[in-house]
Write a protein that holds these residues in place. Structure first.
Motif, PDB file in Angstrom:
ATOM      1  N   ASN A 252       1.043  -1.064   0.056  1.00 51.93           N
ATOM      2  CA  ASN A 252       0.301   0.131  -0.397  1.00 51.93           C
ATOM      3  C   ASN A 252       0.585   1.294  -0.117  1.00 51.93           C
ATOM      4  OD1 ASN A 252      -1.727   2.726   0.657  1.00 51.93           O
ATOM      5  ND2 ASN A 252      -2.689   1.307   2.037  1.00 51.93           N
ATOM      6  N   ARG A 253       1.282   1.710  -1.356  1.00 47.35           N
ATOM      7  CA  ARG A 253       1.888   2.817  -1.149  1.00 47.35           C
ATOM      8  C   ARG A 253       1.709   3.513  -0.417  1.00 47.35           C
ATOM      9  NH1 ARG A 253       4.980   4.001  -6.128  1.00 47.35           N
ATOM     10  NH2 ARG A 253       3.593   1.014  -7.121  1.00 47.35           N
ATOM     11  N   ASP A 254       0.448   4.261  -0.430  1.00 48.76           N
ATOM     12  CA  ASP A 254       0.011   5.486   0.260  1.00 48.76           C
ATOM     13  C   ASP A 254      -0.057   5.819   1.132  1.00 48.76           C
ATOM     14  OD1 ASP A 254      -1.232   6.513  -2.517  1.00 48.76           O
ATOM     15  OD2 ASP A 254      -2.878   5.047  -2.190  1.00 48.76           O
ATOM     16  N   VAL A 255       0.426   4.705   2.092  1.00 46.54           N
ATOM     17  CA  VAL A 255       0.695   5.289   3.235  1.00 46.54           C
ATOM     18  C   VAL A 255       1.802   5.372   3.490  1.00 46.54           C
ATOM     19  CG1 VAL A 255       1.322   3.800   5.423  1.00 46.54           C
ATOM     20  CG2 VAL A 255      -0.952   2.501   4.325  1.00 46.54           C
ATOM     21  N   LEU A 256       2.875   6.108   2.863  1.00 50.74           N
ATOM     22  CA  LEU A 256       4.646   6.281   3.146  1.00 50.74           C
ATOM     23  C   LEU A 256       4.339   8.250   2.594  1.00 50.74           C
ATOM     24  CD1 LEU A 256       6.712   4.171   1.479  1.00 50.74           C
ATOM     25  CD2 LEU A 256       6.383   4.570   3.518  1.00 50.74           C
ATOM     26  N   ARG A 257       2.748   8.713   2.320  1.00 46.14           N
ATOM     27  CA  ARG A 257       2.348   9.215   0.946  1.00 46.14           C
ATOM     28  C   ARG A 257       2.475  10.535   2.901  1.00 46.14           C
ATOM     29  NH1 ARG A 257       2.855   9.669  -3.494  1.00 46.14           N
ATOM     30  NH2 ARG A 257       2.384   8.372  -5.067  1.00 46.14           N
ATOM     31  N   SER A 258       3.218  11.703   2.662  1.00 42.77           N
ATOM     32  CA  SER A 258       2.932  12.593   4.191  1.00 42.77           C
ATOM     33  C   SER A 258       1.607  12.989   4.553  1.00 42.77           C
ATOM     34  CB  SER A 258       3.467  13.318   3.724  1.00 42.77           C
ATOM     35  OG  SER A 258       3.137  14.499   2.700  1.00 42.77           O
TER      36      SER A 258
END
Length: 418
Positions: free
Chosen positions: A22-28
């Motif tokens: 889940n890439r979005d977890v790494l968005r600030s």
DNA sequence: CCTCCACCGGAACGTGAGGAGT
DNA sequence: ACTCCTCACGTTCCGGTGGAGG
């Protein structure tokens, strides 16, 4: 069935094991349920806002902290919890988040606020007081507590502090509703420009968010990595490295997350099984280059030309080197600059101004310039290029006035200059 | 110890663009 | 349409600097 090359490629890409879960977890912008090492801040904020659940007006709050210290995350997180708790107890408490970097005029802010309560306000056209009146009547229609979060308030006051003044006094004209404000700023000194009345009203409570240290950043990253990645693709060394690199730059959690995300994206593109330290290093230089490119793009033409003069000079064989870098003086840069101005017919600025432009480039981290005393040979700036320059050409040549010059490339320009 | 280089950088001022007020 | 202000950008002028070399 015959496969086209692209179909094959798609198949291969789909079948290769993804690195991300889940890439979005790494968005600030993602706010996790628990914020590591921000317990004190969450507590402090909760203690101030809790009175909202008793139907009282919480104090207005100013929150300070450098970028990536969790200001926005903590505030929105606590806001949601308060809203939820209010709901459970049948108390109407609403928390409105506004980013003043995006909504940067009073009209837009008031319109946005009013729209939250179902009012329909045109994008433009109404007098600002009318919008304010609409907003006021909208919230006052019920007994409720409204908490307005103003992220990046400093952006808002650039155009006058009327809104803040009006909003901070709104409680005196409300019958049912109660309003409290939370201002978030990364500039500690921004209240200096404020009307004293606004300042004291807005800053009833002040919270300061300290930067994270390397260990804390590592915890933040571990928490996110667990959600973001398939297990086993990332090991702790990589996380520590990201944390250490980001800690060196003001403990910015956003930077740490970006670093981790981009490292993983690089690894994914290479179809490697796991993220390695090498990817982190490369991610860092990618981030750095993107930053520099962005800065250079927005530079005025004269500054770009000064930068290019430095680049041309940097290629000059006769310059003294120090640890691989070529050292030049203001005078040398100015000579080149003048002649290049002639070549493309641009106004020649004085050396006084060029000194200043060089200092600006230095502050932006594109070149290094230190003032040195060469004794008998006077005082000058010793300038070295601080950027991997091959990538910079196409950024510079976006400027139409410089295009022909940049396309010539330093070596052939040197031939022409003699 | 003195000189003097080659530039630094502060101060005051000029200019034109753009915004606010009327 | 008009003035008035502010702001960014540049210029001119000039005093200041501090150590290599005599």
């Amino acid at each position: 069935m015959e496969n086209t090359p692209i179909a094959d490629a798609i198949k291969e890409l789909l079948e290769s094991k993804p690195i991300f879960e889940n890439r979005d977890v790494l968005r600030s912008t993602y706010v996790p349920d628990y914020l590591p090492h921000r317990d004190n801040e969450v507590d402090a904020l909760l203690k101030i806002l809790i009175v909202a659940l008793r139907g009282d007006t919480p104090s207005n709050i100013l929150i300070y902290g450098k970028t990536g210290t969790g200001k926005t995350a903590v505030t929105t997180h606590v806001g949601k919890e308060i809203e939820k708790a209010g709901e459970e107890r049948g108390i109407l408490c609403e928390v409105l988040y506004n980013n003043c970097g995006v909504i940067d005029t009073q009209y837009r802010l008031l319109a946005e606020l009013a729209r939250n309560f179902g009012k329909r306000i045109p994008m433009t056209g109404w007098p600002t007081d009318q919008v304010f009146a609409e907003f006021k009547s909208a919230i006052d229609s019920k007994k409720r507590v409204v908490v307005i979060i103003l992220d990046e308030v400093d952006k808002l006051i650039k155009k006058g502090d009327d809104v803040l003044y009006n909003l901070s006094r709104i409680n005196s004209v409300l019958e049912n509703a109660k309003v409290s404000l939370i201002g978030i700023s990364n500039d500690l000194k921004f209240t200096e420009f404020l009307d004293p009345r606004v300042r004291s009203s807005l800053g009833e409570e002040e919270l300061i968010f300290p930067p994270y240290n390397a260990d804390q950043l590592a915890d933040v990253l571990r928490q996110r990595a667990e959600m973001a990645f398939r297990s086993g693709v990332i090991d702790d060394d990589v996380i520590s490295l990201c944390a250490a690199l980001a800690a060196r730059e003001n403990g910015d959690a956003r930077k740490a997350l970006d670093l981790l995300r981009i490292s993983a994206e690089l690894a994914e593109r290479e179809k490697v099984e796991g993220v390695q330290e090498m990817h982190v290093r490369r991610a860092q230089s990618k981030i750095e280059f993107d930053r520099v490119a962005e800065v250079i793009k927005t530079l005025p033409t004269q500054s770009k030309l000064v930068l290019y003069s430095i680049m041309v000079l940097d290629k000059a064989p006769e310059l003294i080197r120090r640890s691989g870098r070529r050292i030049m003086s203001t005078g040398e840069v100015y000579q080149i600059y003048k002649r290049m101005c002639d070549m493309i017919d641009i106004d020649v600025l004085t050396q006084r101004r060029i000194t200043e432009l060089i200092s600006e480039l230095d502050m932006l981290g594109i070149v290094n310039a230190i003032v040195v005393n060469r004794g008998r040979y006077g005082v000058t700036k010793e300038i070295t290029l601080d950027t991997p320059q091959d990538n910079v050409y196409h950024v510079l040549s976006d400027d139409l006035r410089l295009q022909s010059l940049i396309d010539m490339r330093p070596d052939s320009i040197q031939m022409q200059l003699g």
